[in-house]
Design a protein around this motif. Structure first.
Motif, mmCIF file in Angstrom:
data_model
loop_
_atom_site.group_PDB
_atom_site.id
_atom_site.type_symbol
_atom_site.label_atom_id
_atom_site.label_comp_id
_atom_site.label_asym_id
_atom_site.label_seq_id
_atom_site.Cartn_x
_atom_site.Cartn_y
_atom_site.Cartn_z
ATOM 1 N N ARG A 208 0.835 -1.204 0.000
ATOM 2 C CA ARG A 208 0.000 0.000 0.000
ATOM 3 C C ARG A 208 0.860 1.240 0.000
ATOM 4 O O ARG A 208 1.808 1.351 0.767
ATOM 5 N N ILE A 209 0.517 2.201 -0.848
ATOM 6 C CA ILE A 209 1.288 3.428 -0.857
ATOM 7 C C ILE A 209 0.707 4.421 0.142
ATOM 8 O O ILE A 209 1.404 5.199 0.777
ATOM 9 N N LEU A 210 -0.606 4.349 0.293
ATOM 10 C CA LEU A 210 -1.298 5.221 1.240
ATOM 11 C C LEU A 210 -2.358 4.398 1.933
ATOM 12 O O LEU A 210 -3.093 3.667 1.274
ATOM 13 N N SER A 211 -2.407 4.463 3.250
ATOM 14 C CA SER A 211 -3.560 3.836 3.879
ATOM 15 C C SER A 211 -4.108 4.749 4.961
ATOM 16 O O SER A 211 -3.374 5.290 5.782
ATOM 17 N N VAL A 212 -5.401 4.920 4.908
ATOM 18 C CA VAL A 212 -6.097 5.887 5.755
ATOM 19 C C VAL A 212 -7.003 5.121 6.690
ATOM 20 O O VAL A 212 -7.747 4.245 6.262
ATOM 21 N N LYS A 213 -6.896 5.437 7.993
ATOM 22 C CA LYS A 213 -7.720 4.720 8.966
ATOM 23 C C LYS A 213 -8.538 5.689 9.798
ATOM 24 O O LYS A 213 -7.991 6.546 10.488
ATOM 25 N N ASP A 214 -9.849 5.564 9.691
ATOM 26 C CA ASP A 214 -10.765 6.298 10.555
ATOM 27 C C ASP A 214 -10.512 7.815 10.519
ATOM 28 O O ASP A 214 -10.473 8.477 11.542
ATOM 29 N N LEU A 215 -10.341 8.351 9.343
ATOM 30 C CA LEU A 215 -10.068 9.788 9.194
ATOM 31 C C LEU A 215 -11.306 10.614 9.551
ATOM 32 O O LEU A 215 -12.404 10.345 9.069
ATOM 33 N N ARG A 216 -11.099 11.584 10.418
ATOM 34 C CA ARG A 216 -12.204 12.460 10.823
ATOM 35 C C ARG A 216 -11.803 13.916 10.652
ATOM 36 O O ARG A 216 -10.661 14.282 10.919
ATOM 37 N N VAL A 217 -12.765 14.737 10.220
ATOM 38 C CA VAL A 217 -12.542 16.187 10.174
ATOM 39 C C VAL A 217 -13.737 16.866 10.815
ATOM 40 O O VAL A 217 -14.884 16.603 10.429
ATOM 41 N N THR A 218 -13.480 17.679 11.817
ATOM 42 C CA THR A 218 -14.555 18.423 12.483
ATOM 43 C C THR A 218 -14.236 19.916 12.435
ATOM 44 O O THR A 218 -13.149 20.336 12.815
ATOM 45 N N TYR A 219 -15.175 20.695 11.923
ATOM 46 C CA TYR A 219 -15.008 22.157 11.928
ATOM 47 C C TYR A 219 -15.679 22.717 13.163
ATOM 48 O O TYR A 219 -16.850 22.442 13.407
ATOM 49 N N ARG A 220 -14.923 23.478 13.931
ATOM 50 C CA ARG A 220 -15.503 24.073 15.131
ATOM 51 C C ARG A 220 -15.666 25.573 14.976
ATOM 52 O O ARG A 220 -14.708 26.279 14.678
ATOM 53 N N THR A 221 -16.880 26.042 15.162
ATOM 54 C CA THR A 221 -17.101 27.477 15.276
ATOM 55 C C THR A 221 -17.580 27.689 16.714
ATOM 56 O O THR A 221 -17.909 26.718 17.395
ATOM 57 N N PRO A 222 -17.609 28.948 17.166
ATOM 58 C CA PRO A 222 -18.078 29.165 18.542
ATOM 59 C C PRO A 222 -19.447 28.539 18.772
ATOM 60 O O PRO A 222 -19.745 28.062 19.864
ATOM 61 N N ALA A 223 -20.277 28.503 17.734
ATOM 62 C CA ALA A 223 -21.643 28.025 17.924
ATOM 63 C C ALA A 223 -21.767 26.505 17.757
ATOM 64 O O ALA A 223 -22.344 25.833 18.602
ATOM 65 N N VAL A 224 -21.211 25.958 16.681
ATOM 66 C CA VAL A 224 -21.442 24.541 16.386
ATOM 67 C C VAL A 224 -20.149 23.827 16.022
ATOM 68 O O VAL A 224 -19.120 24.451 15.767
ATOM 69 N N ALA A 225 -20.234 22.487 16.010
ATOM 70 C CA ALA A 225 -19.141 21.676 15.494
ATOM 71 C C ALA A 225 -19.712 20.849 14.344
ATOM 72 O O ALA A 225 -20.666 20.101 14.524
ATOM 73 N N VAL A 226 -19.154 21.029 13.142
ATOM 74 C CA VAL A 226 -19.634 20.297 11.979
ATOM 75 C C VAL A 226 -18.690 19.134 11.705
ATOM 76 O O VAL A 226 -17.504 19.336 11.463
ATOM 77 N N GLU A 227 -19.243 17.910 11.755
ATOM 78 C CA GLU A 227 -18.399 16.754 11.474
ATOM 79 C C GLU A 227 -18.458 16.476 9.975
ATOM 80 O O GLU A 227 -19.316 15.772 9.487
ATOM 81 N N ALA A 228 -17.510 17.074 9.240
ATOM 82 C CA ALA A 228 -17.557 17.002 7.780
ATOM 83 C C ALA A 228 -17.095 15.634 7.284
ATOM 84 O O ALA A 228 -17.582 15.145 6.268
ATOM 85 N N VAL A 229 -16.137 15.032 7.976
ATOM 86 C CA VAL A 229 -15.710 13.675 7.645
ATOM 87 C C VAL A 229 -15.818 12.870 8.930
ATOM 88 O O VAL A 229 -15.253 13.241 9.952
ATOM 89 N N GLY A 230 -16.564 11.760 8.876
ATOM 90 C CA GLY A 230 -16.955 11.098 10.114
ATOM 91 C C GLY A 230 -16.232 9.801 10.400
ATOM 92 O O GLY A 230 -16.781 8.925 11.044
ATOM 93 N N GLY A 231 -15.001 9.644 9.911
ATOM 94 C CA GLY A 231 -14.280 8.406 10.161
ATOM 95 C C GLY A 231 -14.302 7.537 8.918
ATOM 96 O O GLY A 231 -15.147 6.660 8.788
ATOM 97 N N ILE A 232 -13.383 7.784 8.000
ATOM 98 C CA ILE A 232 -13.356 6.982 6.772
ATOM 99 C C ILE A 232 -12.006 6.278 6.654
ATOM 100 O O ILE A 232 -10.989 6.764 7.139
ATOM 101 N N SER A 233 -12.037 5.116 6.046
ATOM 102 C CA SER A 233 -10.821 4.334 5.852
ATOM 103 C C SER A 233 -10.747 3.882 4.408
ATOM 104 O O SER A 233 -11.755 3.490 3.826
ATOM 105 N N PHE A 234 -9.562 3.980 3.840
ATOM 106 C CA PHE A 234 -9.356 3.416 2.506
ATOM 107 C C PHE A 234 -7.859 3.310 2.275
ATOM 108 O O PHE A 234 -7.058 3.813 3.064
#
Ligand SMILES: Nc1ncnc2c1ncn2[C@@H]1O[C@H](COP(=O)(O)OP(=O)(O)O)[C@@H](O)[C@H]1O
Ligand code: SF4
Ligand SMILES: [Mg+2]
Lengths: 323, 285, 318
Positions: free
Chosen positions: A3-29
């Motif tokens: 494997r040249i690249l392996s991604v495990k449970d990748l998550r991205v959360t954007y935090r603003t003072p008001a909310v947290a947006v979970e744009a990527v919720g745990g992806i693997s490939f």
């Protein structure tokens, strides 16, 4: 398999003072050498966020979780200083809007040569010579080296951006909707070019698009994303012959008929869920025509379902419900 | 509107600005009733002349034995009146010029913009100095002078906004239906430029308060009133600096700084709320 | 090229308008009309008559305006009541002193303001940004003369605070002359830098904040450039393009600061002259200064626009 690249449970959360947006919720490939992996999904499903997380070029408001290995190095937890040495040498990216991605006040040549001077310590002269041959490789007249971005046509700009991404011979190239803004002719040229370059440079490619038909032209495998999650991964042929996830099936709509190419993708009624916070259970449930009790209780995991295929659905075996 | 509320809710500067300005506005209203002395009342005793702060005079006295604290409190009202009225004149003139230029375009626009450019190139303080020296040193003339030199920003802002609004669909439709220019300006253009005008007015208020201080310091303040600028001017004339009478000019200057800072905090917060580019964009490096 | 010709025409119109405003301001405003500008105390009969003829004071206003424009372009700005010499002579002499103070102070303010502005924009919304905003806006909010008074009170014994050089001292060498000048210049220059930098800080911060949100900065980061290099090689140069014109556009706002600071520190420049002119009702000098400064600012703006078109490739290669 290597494997040249392996991604495990990748998550991205954007935090603003008001909310947290979970744009990527745990992806693997993962990505094999020389492979072209498609990342498909509606606009807003987190494709760009996932790609930017791998490059670590998200704004400060974003939080990254999970792991990603490139050639054995975990890059998501690397200190910024180390990461800046990985960028462009190991993993590079072609951005959606080439016009905006280029600095309007620097010449094309300078912008291609710059990473060579930084990473490989090329003297300016030599870096510019290399930039010229890269331009020639993407079929732009090397005389254009001294042009500014606004002096090139849209297709040329996108090819220049590709040349720029190849400068340091990266292992992995992410192309984020590189042809979306271009007309069909130019789009086809760019896709041809990327295929050639893959063979020539031994690149591994992640090709991002919302257009499944376009991905079918270029990808070996396709991962379909929905609302921040990968819902199905399959070799391109298999996916088109027999899509398993209800979302994929809807996306393909009439295309599923073997060998027949539909002109348009079916539009799916309803909208993706809000991700702040994401609802429990399967995120596709509100729009799914196979939804059952289990769907609303637990999130279906992405599970292997046969040769090289994985799907995240409780009812993927279920019979077709004609729509 | 929602963006503005949100901006003030999340920005410490916005809150601080509102608080500072609010406190001084209250002081301007109740000031004359709570000031311990008549600011003009001179002292009879020699030890009350230029006396440092004491219980009787918390901020000391001036060369005539007058109470500085009372002068500063009275000065709040005068300073704010000058600042706000001058800013009001400035934005009204500026909005009229800007909206007219933007809406009618053509030769009228070109002419008005050249006039705006000329005023922008003239150092406004010198222009104000000339106007006040020629008209005389009264409160009204000072307000007028400052108002007449600070309108250029409002003109440029409202012109740009008018240019973009007048091409929008609802305006085009209204025009096609036969609405007259003044109706369109009142119904469609004004409501859309007002937030920007208001943001600009807060900034111009702080500039106007500073301008008043500069004019007063140069001897062009209204001698029948106490403004903060005038107090500092008297201190300078008296030689408070060389005799070290810091209490004479320190408080008035601090007040000017706080009020100007308060208004510019508010103006900055409004700007961030109204500038979509700043609001949306994010920094990745 | 066409753009430059248009800008040139615009600038000329602006100049004419400035002269118009000035002319009518000094003549139409109630008070002592028309002759106020030449009839000062202690000016001889012959001089008055000469100027009456030159400026056509017995002719209609419109003719007077024509003569006024002609005389202005010849450099004739009238005679100072207080000094009894031509205003232009006075201005040229004082302008030198003002520039000695103002040029280094402005240059330092610009550098400091831009530097702090870059830092603040880069760390936008974070503690450093807040601290810098309070610092720079805080100084911006202070009346210049007041800060000058405080600095004199605190450091007046260490540095000289009256005039440009110590009066009556013969300077043996150029070196000792400059040392003396520096000692006199330090506090007024410091005051100006502390206060003026705030304006450049705000310009740079907002310009850079916009520039930093442009997608090309993300590309630069993706290319593996470090933050310092992204700022140095890409973002700051791009932000500087509009800033050259913004700096010229804001020149007029510097005037209040240096006029009062020259007054506080008795610096014998244009500002001190304004102060004296107000006291002595020396209207020709006030009029001359208004015209002189305004035209200088128009010229600076024109040059900045030329510079901009030369520097920005989007305009250069259109
Ligand atoms: N900087 C950001 N701050 C907050 N939310 C964001 C930001 N960038 C993207 N998002 C949100 O994250 C989700 C995924 O966006 P994106 O990754 O751009 O999707 P895609 O590339 O698939 O269109 C969207 O809901 C979007 O609104
Ligand atoms: S898990 Fe249930 S709701 Fe989700 S896609 Fe499968 S069937 Fe539909
Ligand atoms: Mg995207």
């Amino acid at each position: 398999m290597e494997r040249i690249l392996s991604v495990k449970d990748l998550r991205v959360t954007y935090r603003t003072p008001a909310v947290a947006v979970e744009a990527v919720g745990g992806i693997s490939f993962s990505l094999a050498p020389g492979e072209i992996l498609g990342l498909a999904g509606e606009s807003g499903c987190g494709k760009t966020s996932a790609a930017s997380a791998l490059m670590r070029i998200l704004p400060h408001t974003a939080e990254i979780g999970g792991e990603a290995f490139i050639g054995g190095t975990e890059i998501l937890s690397l200190p910024e200083e180390e990461m800046s040495k990985i960028r462009w040498r190991k993993i590079a990216m072609v951005f959606q809007n080439a016009q905006a991605a280029l600095n309007p006040t620097k010449t094309i040549g300078y912008q291609i040569a710059e990473p060579l001077m930084i990473h490989l310590r090329y003297p300016r002269r030599r870096a510019l010579e290399e930039a010229a041959s890269l331009l020639a490789r993407v079929r732009i007249d090397p005389k254009r080296l001294t042009d500014y971005p606004h002096q090139l046509s849209g297709g040329m700009r996108q090819r220049a951006v590709i040349a720029m991404a190849l400068a340091c011979r990266p292992l992995v190239l992410i192309a984020d909707e590189p042809t979306t803004a271009l007309d069909v002719m130019v789009q086809a040229q760019i896709i041809e070019l990327l295929k050639e370059l893959r063979d020539e440079y031994g690149l591994s490619l992640i090709y991002i698009s919302h257009d499944l038909l376009l991905l079918a032209e270029i990808c070996d495998r396709i991962a379909v994303m929905y609302a921040g999650l990968v819902v199905e991964v399959a070799p391109t042929g298999g996916l088109f012959q027999r899509p398993l996830h209800p979302y994929t099936r809807k996306l393909l709509g009439a295309v599923t008929v073997l060998g027949v190419r539909a002109q348009r993708l079916e539009t799916i009624p309803g909208a993706p869920p809000r991700l702040a916070p994401p609802p429990p259970g399967c995120r596709f449930a509100p729009r799914c025509d196979r939804v059952s009790g289990a769907c609303r209780e637990g999130m279906p995991p992405l599970e292997p379902v046969g040769k090289g295929r994985r799907v995240a659905c409780w009812n993927w075996r279920g019979e077709d419900v004609p729509s | 509107m929602a963006e503005i509320k949100e901006a003030f809710r999340t920005s410490p500067f916005g809150k601080a600005g509102l608080a500072i300005v609010g406190i001084f506005i209250i002081l301007a209203i109740v000031g004359p009733y709570i000031a311990p002395y008549d600011p003009w009342k001179t002292a009879d005793e020699i030890e009350d002349i230029l006396a440092p702060p004491s219980w009787a005079h918390p901020l000391g006295t001036d060369e005539l034995g007058r109470d500085i604290l009372s002068q500063v409190i009275h000065g709040t009202r005068i300073t704010l009146i000058i600042g706000l009225s001058a800013a009001a004149i400035a934005v009204v003139v500026g909005t009229v010029v800007g909206v007219t230029a933007g809406y009618f375009g053509g030769v009228l626009d070109a002419m008005l913009m050249r006039i705006t450019d000329s005023f922008l190139s003239m150092p406004f303080i010198v222009l104000a100095i000339v106007i006040v020296s020629l008209l005389g040193r009264s409160l009204g003339n000072i307000i007028l002078a400052i108002g007449l030199v600070q309108w250029t920003q409002a003109a440029r802002i409202t012109r740009a906004q008018t240019l973009s609004i007048k091409e929008r669909v609802f305006v085009l439709r209204a025009r096609a239906l036969g609405a007259g220019p003044f109706y369109i300006m009142r119904r469609h253009i004004l409501p859309n430029v007002l937030p920007l005008v208001f943001a600009n007015m807060t900034l111009v208020t702080s500039l106007a308060i500073l301008s008043e201080a500069f004019l007063s310091f140069l001897g062009l303040g209204d001698p029948t009133k106490f403004s903060w600028g005038i107090i500092i001017r008297y201190a300078f004339e008296t030689g408070a600096v060389s005799i070290g009478a810091w209490w004479y000019f320190l408080p008035a200057g601090i007040c000017i700084m706080l009020v100007v800072l308060g208004f510019s905090f508010i103006s900055n917060t409004l700007d961030e709320a109204l500038n979509p580019k700043l609001r949306r964009g994010q920094v990745v490096i | 090229m066409r753009y430059l010709l248009r800008r040139l025409a615009e600038s000329l119109v602006t100049v004419v308008l400035i002269l118009t405003v000035t002319f009518f301001l000094f003549r139409v405003i109630p008070g002592d009309p028309a002759r106020i500008l030449i009839r000062g105390p202690g000016i001889t009969r012959e001089v008055i008559e000469h100027y009456e003829r030159l400026f056509g004071l017995d002719k209609p206003l419109i003719v007077q305006f024509g003569l006024f424009v002609r005389e202005t372009f010849r450099g004739n700005l009238g005679i100072s009541f207080a000094y009894k010499i031509p205003v232009l002579e006075l201005l040229v002499e004082r302008m030198g002193n003002t520039l000695i103070l103002l040029v280094p102070a402005t240059a330092l303010s610009i550098l400091l303001g831009l530097f702090l502005g870059v830092l603040a924009a880069w760390k936008r919304g974070r503690p450093l940004d807040f601290a810098l905003q309070v610092f720079s806006l805080g100084f911006w909010s202070i009346p210049t003369f007041w800060l000058g008074m405080i600095l004199i009170m605190l450091f007046g014994r260490t540095f000289s605070t009256g005039g440009m050089i110590t009066p009556g001292v013969e300077h043996g060498s150029l070196w000792s002359y400059f040392a003396d000048l520096g000692k006199h210049m330090f506090l007024p220059a410091l005051t100006l830098v502390l206060i003026m930098h705030g304006q450049y800080f705000m310009i740079m911060r907002s310009q850079l904040a916009e520039e930093l949100t442009e997608p090309y900065t993300r590309t630069a980061k993706a290319k593996g450039l470090r933050a310092g290099r992204i700022l140095r090689a890409h973002v700051v140069p791009n932000a500087m393009l509009p800033i050259t014109t913004l700096i010229a556009l804001n020149l007029a706002t510097l005037v209040a600061g240096f006029i009062t600071i020259e007054t506080v520190f008795s610096w014998p420049g244009i500002g001190k002259l304004v102060y004296r002119a107000i006291l002595m009702r020396d209207y020709p000098v006030l009029q001359g200064i208004l015209i002189f400064l305004s035209l200088s600012i128009v010229l600076a703006n024109f040059l900045a626009d030329i510079l901009y078109t030369v520097l920005d490739p989007r305009i250069r290669y259109r």
